[in-house]
Design a protein around this motif. Structure first.
Motif, PDB file in Angstrom:
ATOM      1  N   VAL A 170     126.164 -32.625 -37.069  1.00 54.09           N
ATOM      2  CA  VAL A 170     125.027 -32.849 -37.275  1.00 54.09           C
ATOM      3  C   VAL A 170     123.728 -32.566 -38.343  1.00 54.09           C
ATOM      4  CG1 VAL A 170     123.990 -30.108 -35.966  1.00 54.09           C
ATOM      5  CG2 VAL A 170     126.072 -31.017 -34.935  1.00 54.09           C
ATOM      6  N   VAL A 171     122.760 -33.004 -38.031  1.00 53.60           N
ATOM      7  CA  VAL A 171     121.562 -33.037 -39.006  1.00 53.60           C
ATOM      8  C   VAL A 171     120.373 -32.066 -38.828  1.00 53.60           C
ATOM      9  CG1 VAL A 171     122.299 -35.754 -39.294  1.00 53.60           C
ATOM     10  CG2 VAL A 171     120.595 -34.852 -38.181  1.00 53.60           C
ATOM     11  N   SER A 172     120.324 -31.449 -38.084  1.00 58.13           N
ATOM     12  CA  SER A 172     119.568 -30.388 -37.708  1.00 58.13           C
ATOM     13  C   SER A 172     119.435 -29.579 -36.827  1.00 58.13           C
ATOM     14  CB  SER A 172     118.018 -31.610 -37.559  1.00 58.13           C
ATOM     15  OG  SER A 172     117.575 -31.763 -36.489  1.00 58.13           O
ATOM     16  N   ALA A 173     118.541 -28.396 -36.696  1.00 59.48           N
ATOM     17  CA  ALA A 173     118.912 -27.567 -35.634  1.00 59.48           C
ATOM     18  C   ALA A 173     117.435 -26.484 -35.978  1.00 59.48           C
ATOM     19  CB  ALA A 173     119.873 -26.831 -35.323  1.00 59.48           C
ATOM     20  N   ASN A 174     116.490 -26.662 -35.160  1.00 62.31           N
ATOM     21  CA  ASN A 174     115.208 -26.248 -35.288  1.00 62.31           C
ATOM     22  C   ASN A 174     114.870 -25.064 -34.252  1.00 62.31           C
ATOM     23  OD1 ASN A 174     114.942 -28.650 -36.958  1.00 62.31           O
ATOM     24  ND2 ASN A 174     113.253 -27.560 -37.781  1.00 62.31           N
ATOM     25  N   ALA A 175     114.755 -23.846 -34.584  1.00 70.13           N
ATOM     26  CA  ALA A 175     114.292 -23.179 -33.349  1.00 70.13           C
ATOM     27  C   ALA A 175     112.401 -23.255 -32.964  1.00 70.13           C
ATOM     28  CB  ALA A 175     114.469 -21.335 -33.421  1.00 70.13           C
ATOM     29  N   TYR A 176     112.156 -23.180 -31.300  1.00 72.02           N
ATOM     30  CA  TYR A 176     110.444 -22.948 -31.456  1.00 72.02           C
ATOM     31  C   TYR A 176     110.107 -22.051 -31.872  1.00 72.02           C
ATOM     32  CZ  TYR A 176     110.717 -27.897 -28.664  1.00 72.02           C
ATOM     33  OH  TYR A 176     110.646 -29.149 -28.400  1.00 72.02           O
ATOM     34  N   LEU A 177     108.908 -21.982 -32.517  1.00 71.12           N
ATOM     35  CA  LEU A 177     108.140 -20.925 -32.823  1.00 71.12           C
ATOM     36  C   LEU A 177     106.906 -20.284 -32.005  1.00 71.12           C
ATOM     37  CD1 LEU A 177     108.706 -20.852 -37.292  1.00 71.12           C
ATOM     38  CD2 LEU A 177     110.383 -19.659 -35.814  1.00 71.12           C
ATOM     39  N   GLY A 178     106.674 -19.488 -32.025  1.00 68.00           N
ATOM     40  CA  GLY A 178     105.219 -19.717 -31.528  1.00 68.00           C
ATOM     41  C   GLY A 178     103.993 -19.145 -31.960  1.00 68.00           C
ATOM     42  N   ALA A 179     103.468 -18.763 -31.871  1.00 61.99           N
ATOM     43  CA  ALA A 179     101.599 -17.989 -32.263  1.00 61.99           C
ATOM     44  C   ALA A 179     101.839 -17.337 -32.989  1.00 61.99           C
ATOM     45  CB  ALA A 179     100.972 -17.769 -31.899  1.00 61.99           C
ATOM     46  N   ASP A 180     102.545 -16.088 -33.259  1.00 65.85           N
ATOM     47  CA  ASP A 180     102.226 -14.581 -34.391  1.00 65.85           C
ATOM     48  C   ASP A 180     102.064 -15.387 -35.510  1.00 65.85           C
ATOM     49  OD1 ASP A 180     102.343 -14.000 -31.325  1.00 65.85           O
ATOM     50  OD2 ASP A 180     104.443 -13.069 -31.628  1.00 65.85           O
ATOM     51  N   PRO A 181     103.800 -15.589 -36.226  1.00 66.58           N
ATOM     52  CA  PRO A 181     103.427 -15.613 -37.473  1.00 66.58           C
ATOM     53  C   PRO A 181     102.405 -16.958 -38.215  1.00 66.58           C
ATOM     54  CG  PRO A 181     105.599 -17.424 -36.526  1.00 66.58           C
ATOM     55  CD  PRO A 181     104.735 -16.608 -35.558  1.00 66.58           C
ATOM     56  N   VAL A 182     101.906 -17.768 -36.994  1.00 68.64           N
ATOM     57  CA  VAL A 182     100.760 -18.339 -37.804  1.00 68.64           C
ATOM     58  C   VAL A 182      99.268 -17.427 -37.437  1.00 68.64           C
ATOM     59  CG1 VAL A 182      98.834 -20.793 -37.163  1.00 68.64           C
ATOM     60  CG2 VAL A 182     100.956 -20.372 -36.555  1.00 68.64           C
ATOM     61  N   VAL A 183      99.125 -16.563 -36.259  1.00 67.14           N
ATOM     62  CA  VAL A 183      98.076 -15.484 -36.504  1.00 67.14           C
ATOM     63  C   VAL A 183      98.291 -14.323 -38.036  1.00 67.14           C
ATOM     64  CG1 VAL A 183      97.121 -13.764 -35.429  1.00 67.14           C
ATOM     65  CG2 VAL A 183      98.136 -15.625 -34.124  1.00 67.14           C
ATOM     66  N   ALA A 184      99.162 -13.721 -37.968  1.00 66.27           N
ATOM     67  CA  ALA A 184     100.234 -13.205 -38.982  1.00 66.27           C
ATOM     68  C   ALA A 184      98.931 -14.457 -40.587  1.00 66.27           C
ATOM     69  CB  ALA A 184     101.256 -13.471 -39.531  1.00 66.27           C
ATOM     70  N   ALA A 185      99.239 -15.543 -40.643  1.00 64.96           N
ATOM     71  CA  ALA A 185      99.149 -16.542 -41.757  1.00 64.96           C
ATOM     72  C   ALA A 185      97.204 -16.082 -41.616  1.00 64.96           C
ATOM     73  CB  ALA A 185      98.916 -17.730 -41.727  1.00 64.96           C
TER      74      ALA A 185
END
Lengths: 447, 116
Positions: free
Chosen positions: A144-159
């Motif tokens: 297993v080389v990677s595992a990534n969860a799909y993030l949504g808009a909210d942390p981008v909005v916070a930034a």
């Protein structure tokens, strides 16, 4: 911030190898508020993780320096940039962009990084069932080389709310990049499901870039696209209720019509009443499009309900190698000689390699390479045929050797030529889900 | 009258994992009503016989008058594992355009199609 009546969002990239020239035209002439760059397909991220494992400072999009040099100057003049070009290493990408901004004389630019999509440790500990196999992750043979969860808009909005001019993240869902910009400028709340649903519809129409401006569309004489040699990228003029007009620069090639927008609406969706994203479950069934001017198409009617309690996770697994090679035949009897070559290769494969390979196929390019058993028979045998052989194996030597077998068909049936062969990593992607509580997106500010 | 689907509609195919989807959009929205009667899951299954291993579901998008066919186990394991030359199945929709449909009497092709 003063309330806005419309926001103009451009789209600069649809995948990791996209051409950035049309994006710069948009930045220069598009009178945009924001420009979004999507850079991640399913496999792109796992390939980026492999690069990062070789060099801890790498793992972001290979175009990042080009992106920085071409677009940070526009960010300094007020254009908001949002991208998932951070890929497997958003923090290093943010750091690199800070350095580039200084080198470009743009000073200490407000560049934010969104992290938290990397859930490799949690997923390894959970050992979840995989959607594709129905079995636990640990049952796979590969590493297993990677595992990534799909993030949504909210942390981008916070930034953006904290003043970011540029936001760079990893596996932020493609349409969420656009939804984040809308949510920020209009102040949409995180539970405004209707607007979020329509915002995702707009993001979805933009996320593949020129697929809505005439790319992947021409089929003459039925669909004739003007200026396909200078295709432009799209923008959306979004109103406060989320309704939008999709358009492009008048000078750019291609076109935006009700049909190019419809084509993109149906792209890569499953149940149109339930399009799952990290932000909202969007409903496309009542979406309407109409022509409101040359290259101007109105898009409205998207709806939304709360998203699932889990987030989708893509797991990358090293499953060895693909070996792939071709050789061609032409002239009278080309098809029969290609068939003979195919028989020879199958016979040698069965004798020498079958036990070391997970999968094999042989195609006749020009006959059945794409549709296989569903290919329609042709009345006239083709005058040019290429034989293509591909294997999947954990053994790199076997992959190399099989491609040599195709090359050695120079001495097979008469007139074989034009060998192409390659061995590439077989990086398999599997999907699973993770509870939202276990994923902690965060905004960090590199110095 | 019998006409190839390519005269009536266009398609776009996409991939997510091992699942392929094909959106079908008639050029003339008024053709949607008769087209959706004919473009059944069974028709599509027949076209993709041997290529698609899993279930095929059909969905409707009445707002834009489009159909969406979702085909499971359609991409030999998906773009990352498939040995298919077209691992994304980008051309799957073009195969569907080869089916012949029965257009109503007096139906005329939407022609020319330069601007749509």
């Amino acid at each position: 911030m003063a309330p806005r009546t419309t926001v103009r969002i451009g789209w600069g990239s649809a995948y990791a190898d996209d051409n950035l020239d049309p994006a710069e035209d948009l930045a220069r002439w598009g009178q945009l508020d924001a420009l979004c760059f999507d850079a991640l397909a399913e496999r792109t991220l796992a390939l980026a993780h492999v690069r990062r494992q070789a060099d801890p400072e790498s793992g972001y999009d290979l175009r990042l320096d080009e992106f920085g040099r071409r677009f940070l100057p526009y960010a300094a003049r007020g254009l908001t940039l949002v991208t998932n070009m951070g890929a497997a290493n958003p923090r290093a990408a943010g750091q690199r962009l800070k350095t580039l901004a200084r080198q470009l004389g743009l000073g200490n630019m407000a560049i934010a990084v969104v992290e938290g999509d990397d859930v490799l440790a949690a997923v390894k500990a959970m050992d979840p069932l995989l959607q594709e196999t129905g079995a636990p992750l640990s049952a796979l043979r590969g590493r297993v080389v990677s595992a990534n969860a799909y993030l949504g808009a909210d942390p981008v909005v916070a930034a953006l709310a904290q003043g970011a001019r540029v936001v760079v993240g990893g596996r932020i869902a493609d349409p969420s990049l656009g939804l984040a910009v809308m949510s920020h400028f209009f102040g949409w709340g995180p539970e405004d499901w209707e607007r979020r649903g329509q915002g995702i519809v707009v993001g979805h129409v933009l996320e593949c870039g020129s697929q809505v401006t005439g790319g992947n569309f021409a089929d003459p004489p039925y669909r004739v696209v003007p200026g396909l040699d200078r295709l432009g990228m799209p923008w959306a003029e979004v109103a406060e209720d989320g309704s939008a007009i999709i358009s492009k620069l008048p000078e750019a090639g291609g076109y935006v019509t009700v049909n190019t927008v419809k084509a993109q609406l149906v792209y890569e969706i499953h149940d149109p009443a339930r399009y799952y994203t990290p932000d909202v479950t969007a409903d496309f069934t009542a979406v309407e499009v109409s022509n409101v001017g040359p290259n101007r198409v109105s898009l409205r009617g998207g709806r939304g309900t709360p998203p699932p309690a889990t987030l989708k996770v893509l797991v990358g697994v090293d499953e060895g190698y693909h070996g792939e090679a071709e050789i061609g035949f032409a002239g009278p009897g080309a098809y029969d000689r290609a068939r003979l070559c195919q028989d020879v290769l199958v016979s040698r494969y069965d004798r020498l390699y079958r036990g070391d390979c997970q999968d094999m196929r042989i195609d006749l390019i020009g006959v059945n390479a794409t549709y296989g058993p569903a290919a329609r028979p042709s009345a006239v045998p083709p005058e040019e045929v290429r034989v293509r052989m591909a294997v999947a194996t954990y053994d790199r030597e076997v992959a190399e050797r099989v491609t040599r077998e195709v090359e050695w068909q120079y001495f097979g049936p008469a007139g074989a030529g034009g060998v192409r062969r390659r061995v590439t990593p077989r990086l398999a992607m599997y999907s699973t889900v993770i509870d939202r509580e276990r994923v902690k997106p965060r905004v960090v500010w590199p110095d | 009258m019998q006409v190839p689907l390519r005269e009536v509609a266009f398609t776009r195919s996409g991939d997510k994992g091992d699942t392929s989807n094909i959106g079908v959009v008639p050029y003339r929205p008024s053709d949607w009503d008769w087209l959706k009667e004919q473009l059944t899951v069974d028709r599509v299954k027949h076209v993709f016989d041997g290529l698609v291993q899993g279930r095929i579901c059909r969905y409707e998008l009445p707002g834009i008058r489009a159909l969406n066919f979702v085909m499971e186990r359609a991409l030999s394991g998906g773009v990352s594992r498939s040995l298919n030359l077209d691992a994304h199945g980008k051309a799957w929709g073009n195969l569907l355009l080869s089916v012949v449909v029965e257009a109503p009497d007096g139906w005329e092709p939407y022609w020319p199609l330069v601007d749509h």
